[in-house]
Design a protein around this motif. Sequence first.
Motif, PDB file in Angstrom:
ATOM      1  N   THR A 181       0.856  -1.200   0.000  1.00 41.07           N
ATOM      2  CA  THR A 181       0.000   0.000   0.000  1.00 41.07           C
ATOM      3  C   THR A 181       0.885   1.241   0.000  1.00 41.07           C
ATOM      4  OG1 THR A 181      -1.720  -1.152   1.218  1.00 41.07           O
ATOM      5  CG2 THR A 181      -1.772   1.246   1.329  1.00 41.07           C
ATOM      6  N   PRO A 182       0.731   2.140  -0.978  1.00 36.86           N
ATOM      7  CA  PRO A 182       1.565   3.341  -0.985  1.00 36.86           C
ATOM      8  C   PRO A 182       1.310   4.217   0.245  1.00 36.86           C
ATOM      9  CG  PRO A 182      -0.005   3.363  -2.829  1.00 36.86           C
ATOM     10  CD  PRO A 182      -0.244   2.095  -2.069  1.00 36.86           C
ATOM     11  N   ILE A 183       2.331   4.920   0.686  1.00 37.58           N
ATOM     12  CA  ILE A 183       2.167   5.838   1.826  1.00 37.58           C
ATOM     13  C   ILE A 183       2.203   7.260   1.268  1.00 37.58           C
ATOM     14  CG2 ILE A 183       3.106   6.552   4.056  1.00 37.58           C
ATOM     15  CD1 ILE A 183       4.474   3.815   4.245  1.00 37.58           C
ATOM     16  N   PHE A 184       1.132   8.016   1.506  1.00 39.19           N
ATOM     17  CA  PHE A 184       1.107   9.411   1.049  1.00 39.19           C
ATOM     18  C   PHE A 184       2.163  10.220   1.794  1.00 39.19           C
ATOM     19  CE2 PHE A 184      -3.435   8.212   0.329  1.00 39.19           C
ATOM     20  CZ  PHE A 184      -3.391   8.283  -1.046  1.00 39.19           C
ATOM     21  N   GLY A 185       2.358   9.888   3.063  1.00 39.04           N
ATOM     22  CA  GLY A 185       3.386  10.599   3.816  1.00 39.04           C
ATOM     23  C   GLY A 185       3.111  10.580   5.307  1.00 39.04           C
ATOM     24  N   ILE A 186       3.972  11.319   6.005  1.00 35.19           N
ATOM     25  CA  ILE A 186       3.893  11.409   7.463  1.00 35.19           C
ATOM     26  C   ILE A 186       3.131  12.695   7.828  1.00 35.19           C
ATOM     27  CG2 ILE A 186       5.311  11.747   9.568  1.00 35.19           C
ATOM     28  CD1 ILE A 186       6.024   9.071   8.422  1.00 35.19           C
ATOM     29  N   VAL A 187       2.268  12.603   8.816  1.00 32.40           N
ATOM     30  CA  VAL A 187       1.609  13.798   9.368  1.00 32.40           C
ATOM     31  C   VAL A 187       2.170  14.006  10.773  1.00 32.40           C
ATOM     32  CG1 VAL A 187      -0.579  14.771  10.169  1.00 32.40           C
ATOM     33  CG2 VAL A 187      -0.519  13.409   8.080  1.00 32.40           C
ATOM     34  N   GLU A 188       2.705  15.180  11.014  1.00 29.38           N
ATOM     35  CA  GLU A 188       3.204  15.493  12.355  1.00 29.38           C
ATOM     36  C   GLU A 188       2.109  16.269  13.092  1.00 29.38           C
ATOM     37  OE1 GLU A 188       7.321  17.280  14.108  1.00 29.38           O
ATOM     38  OE2 GLU A 188       6.147  18.623  12.845  1.00 29.38           O
ATOM     39  N   GLY A 210      11.041  16.819  14.501  1.00 28.88           N
ATOM     40  CA  GLY A 210      10.902  15.359  14.627  1.00 28.88           C
ATOM     41  C   GLY A 210      10.187  14.745  13.419  1.00 28.88           C
ATOM     42  N   GLY A 211       9.094  15.392  12.993  1.00 29.77           N
ATOM     43  CA  GLY A 211       8.324  14.874  11.857  1.00 29.77           C
ATOM     44  C   GLY A 211       9.154  14.836  10.595  1.00 29.77           C
ATOM     45  N   GLN A 212       9.911  15.933  10.368  1.00 26.32           N
ATOM     46  CA  GLN A 212      10.730  15.999   9.154  1.00 26.32           C
ATOM     47  C   GLN A 212      11.824  14.929   9.182  1.00 26.32           C
ATOM     48  OE1 GLN A 212      10.227  18.303   6.369  1.00 26.32           O
ATOM     49  NE2 GLN A 212      11.411  16.547   5.628  1.00 26.32           N
ATOM     50  N   SER A 213      12.438  14.729  10.356  1.00 24.95           N
ATOM     51  CA  SER A 213      13.519  13.744  10.372  1.00 24.95           C
ATOM     52  C   SER A 213      12.962  12.324  10.220  1.00 24.95           C
ATOM     53  CB  SER A 213      14.428  13.894  11.594  1.00 24.95           C
ATOM     54  OG  SER A 213      13.748  13.544  12.738  1.00 24.95           O
ATOM     55  N   LEU A 214      11.739  12.088  10.736  1.00 25.29           N
ATOM     56  CA  LEU A 214      11.100  10.782  10.495  1.00 25.29           C
ATOM     57  C   LEU A 214      10.854  10.589   9.002  1.00 25.29           C
ATOM     58  CD1 LEU A 214       8.260  10.301  13.149  1.00 25.29           C
ATOM     59  CD2 LEU A 214      10.338   8.985  12.882  1.00 25.29           C
ATOM     60  N   ALA A 215      10.309  11.644   8.397  1.00 30.75           N
ATOM     61  CA  ALA A 215      10.007  11.574   6.964  1.00 30.75           C
ATOM     62  C   ALA A 215      11.293  11.307   6.175  1.00 30.75           C
ATOM     63  CB  ALA A 215       9.339  12.868   6.511  1.00 30.75           C
ATOM     64  N   ASN A 216      12.379  12.003   6.530  1.00 36.89           N
ATOM     65  CA  ASN A 216      13.659  11.799   5.836  1.00 36.89           C
ATOM     66  C   ASN A 216      14.142  10.366   6.017  1.00 36.89           C
ATOM     67  OD1 ASN A 216      13.514  14.475   5.226  1.00 36.89           O
ATOM     68  ND2 ASN A 216      15.070  15.133   6.703  1.00 36.89           N
ATOM     69  N   GLU A 217      14.043   9.902   7.255  1.00 31.42           N
ATOM     70  CA  GLU A 217      14.509   8.553   7.584  1.00 31.42           C
ATOM     71  C   GLU A 217      13.854   7.504   6.685  1.00 31.42           C
ATOM     72  OE1 GLU A 217      16.274   7.786  10.696  1.00 31.42           O
ATOM     73  OE2 GLU A 217      16.243   5.615  10.297  1.00 31.42           O
ATOM     74  N   PHE A 218      12.561   7.686   6.403  1.00 31.91           N
ATOM     75  CA  PHE A 218      11.843   6.675   5.621  1.00 31.91           C
ATOM     76  C   PHE A 218      11.629   7.112   4.170  1.00 31.91           C
ATOM     77  CE2 PHE A 218      10.334   6.135  10.053  1.00 31.91           C
ATOM     78  CZ  PHE A 218      11.054   4.971  10.295  1.00 31.91           C
ATOM     79  N   ASN A 219      12.285   8.214   3.810  1.00 28.56           N
ATOM     80  CA  ASN A 219      12.199   8.702   2.437  1.00 28.56           C
ATOM     81  C   ASN A 219      10.745   8.959   2.015  1.00 28.56           C
ATOM     82  OD1 ASN A 219      13.400   9.560   0.147  1.00 28.56           O
ATOM     83  ND2 ASN A 219      13.585   7.520  -0.783  1.00 28.56           N
ATOM     84  N   LEU A 220      10.010   9.598   2.905  1.00 29.47           N
ATOM     85  CA  LEU A 220       8.598   9.900   2.650  1.00 29.47           C
ATOM     86  C   LEU A 220       8.385  11.402   2.779  1.00 29.47           C
ATOM     87  CD1 LEU A 220       6.991   7.142   4.912  1.00 29.47           C
ATOM     88  CD2 LEU A 220       6.774   7.279   2.432  1.00 29.47           C
ATOM     89  N   PRO A 221       7.368  11.949   2.110  1.00 34.04           N
ATOM     90  CA  PRO A 221       7.097  13.376   2.335  1.00 34.04           C
ATOM     91  C   PRO A 221       6.466  13.628   3.716  1.00 34.04           C
ATOM     92  CG  PRO A 221       5.590  12.459   0.690  1.00 34.04           C
ATOM     93  CD  PRO A 221       6.495  11.337   1.112  1.00 34.04           C
ATOM     94  N   LEU A 222       6.761  14.791   4.268  1.00 30.38           N
ATOM     95  CA  LEU A 222       6.034  15.238   5.468  1.00 30.38           C
ATOM     96  C   LEU A 222       4.818  15.975   4.920  1.00 30.38           C
ATOM     97  CD1 LEU A 222       6.018  15.662   8.590  1.00 30.38           C
ATOM     98  CD2 LEU A 222       7.270  17.774   8.195  1.00 30.38           C
TER      99      LEU A 222
END
Length: 264
Positions: A181-188, A210-222
């Motif tokens: 399932t594709p992930i649209f991204g992280i919501v902080e 924190g949200g941005q670094s999580l997003a970077n870690e998993f290569n996902l948009p915030l």
Amino acid sequence: MNQQIEKKKLPNIKNIIIVASGKGGVGKSTVAAGVAMSLAGEGYKTGLLDADIFGPSVPLLFDLQDAKPEVEVRDGKQCLMPFEKYGIKLMSIGFFIDTKQAVVWRGPRVSSGISQLLSDTYWGELDYLVIDTPPGTGDVHITLLQNFETSGAVVVTTPQQMALADVKKAVDMFNDPQIGTPIFGIVENMAWFSPTAHPEEKYFLFGKGGGQSLANEFNLPLVAQIPFNEKMGESCDAGKMAELLTDKSIKAAFNQLFNGIISK
Ligand SMILES: Nc1ncnc2c1ncn2[C@@H]1O[C@H](COP(=O)(O)OP(=O)(O)OP(=O)(O)O)[C@@H](O)[C@H]1O
């Protein structure tokens, strides 16, 4: 998970959006309800399915605590009739269980209950069905993601670094080849606090970035940062969802999220 299961497409529902979180209490249900409000507000035919068996929120958020859905025959089949508020079709596991008691369902019961709730509700034609799932990665997620075609997921977190390991589990689940399932991204959520009298000031109560670094870690948009807003907590807890998007900064945050979803 060795067996590939053919996923069922619900013919009247164009997009199913899963709202998930690594852990509880991060505001996942609030985000799911807010996205549904934004989509309905923009004229999309929208539904919200509350599949959080451990803490259903739709009855409280939409002031439907004593509501019991009717069963009606539609197209020769017995269907659960959803409630409709603010233009959103609403169904919740909370309409069928005593929310004051712990749910001790085992896997197969969870699986059949959730599948039934999704397939037997008379949604009519929908552009978007938003599904609020329990925290973590469990039977509800596996049932929904393995058995039904879903368009994508948003993963809600708070800024604390502690969330990293839990978010990783959720991301791994969506990326699993059996799930895909594709992930649209992280919501902080609760990204910062701004006092009502000084909306230009931002206080990073739970740390910054924190949200941005999580997003970077998993290569996902915030995809969105939602501020902590005391009015938002109050209006949700009082079942006044109509007030949710009246605050400018909250509306802007949900618009950001809405755009992240509809642009995919
Ligand atoms: N941005 C916010 N500002 C203020 N209060 C918030 C915000 N987001 C959520 N809340 C409040 O935090 C509490 C928890 O939110 P919510 O129920 O949405 O979390 P959850 O992750 O779905 O929890 P659960 O693990 O029980 O499913 C609620 O009282 C809600 O009103």
